[in-house]
Design a protein around this motif. Structure first.
Motif: not given
Length: 296
Positions: A1-3, A75-83, A95-98
């Protein structure tokens, strides 16, 4: 997990990344590579980088960030945020979840060009929005200003630090008698009628053409088209916003935190005063406050 995950890698986002990288925090910067000022030939007012192309400044910044092992530029676009706080998830367009403990939104805004032939072709060249950004280079020349609301009258008083030759284009708006009297006192002529075309040569304006048949020559045209955020993540999150003169911005507190705990915002997305200097400053501040919020 990132900070921290930073969404938007222009001046605000990279300034935030620098502060967090130097604090040895693990971060990911998501960026689409389309900064708002990519149409400008030069960026002005940023100490140490005055009169450099903005894309050149950003490229140098990315190279400098490479020395920090905890910074990852993607280089990517954030499509959605949750949590929520300490457990945010960001889904990218591939399709990657960070996951991260904090988020910094710095995806900026997009200017909405009016449907006027020649306007978009001249944007960033001879049609500009900010005297602090471009006024020095055209000081003393004949400026035009497109009226877009009461803030335009304030701009008239501001512009006199750069030029004594100014023409206001009403562009179909009603201008009160009191404002017209004040403009006359300042020797600022008002041109009525709707702008229908910007005559130009490779983006260098020659005349502003009106539906009244008049063609008015100016050297540079200042305009403030409406803008909108470059993404809709804040809408899906339900973040609070405030209305600015030319568009909405995210509401943040003195620590650059939004209405959701753990989500910070910086740059043009959260400040109606568009400036690379202010964006860089706010990005650094947001990152520092995000880091301090994770101290135990």
């Amino acid at each position: 997990m990132d900070d921290v995950i930073i969404i938007g890698g222009s001046f605000a986002g990279l300034a935030g990344a620098l502060q967090l990288g130097r604090a040895r925090r693990k971060i990911t910067v998501l960026d689409t590579g389309l900064p708002r000022n990519r149409f400008a030939g030069h960026s002005h007012g940023l100490l140490g980088h005055d009169h450099k192309p903005p894309l050149e400044i950003l490229a140098a910044a990315r190279q400098q960030l490479a020395r920090y092992p905890t910074i990852k530029l993607v280089t990517a676009r954030a499509d959605s945020i949750s949590g929520a706080l300490d457990d945010f998830s960001v889904l990218t367009d591939d399709g990657e979840t960070l996951k991260a403990r904090r988020l910094l939104l710095s995806y900026g805004v997009t200017d909405q060009m009016p449907d006027i032939p020649g306007f978009s072709e001249s944007w960033g060249k001879s049609i500009v929005p900010c005297p602090y950004c471009d006024g020095f280079e055209v000081a003393g020349q004949h400026w035009g200003l497109v009226y877009s609301g009461p803030h335009s009258i304030h701009a008239v008083t501001l512009f006199h630090d750069w030029t004594d030759r100014l023409t206001l284009f009403a562009d179909g708006h009603e201008i009160s008698a009191d404002d017209r009297a004040d403009l006359a006192r300042r020797n600022v002529p008002v041109v009525d009628g709707k702008i229908i075309e910007i005559a130009h040569d490779m983006g260098q304006i020659s005349t502003v053409n009106l539906d009244t048949g008049f063609h008015v020559a100016v050297d540079v045209l200042f305009a403030h088209p409406r803008n909108r955020p470059s993404a809709k993540l804040h809408e899906a999150l339900g973040l609070e916003t405030v209305d600015g003169p030319v568009g909405m911005v995210l509401k943040v507190d003195e620590r650059r935190e939004t209405s959701i705990k753990g989500i910070y915002a910086a740059g043009d997305l959260a400040n109606p005063m568009a400036s690379v200097t202010l964006a860089s400053s706010n990005g650094a501040m947001a990152a520092i406050f995000a880091q301090q919020s994770m101290l135990v």
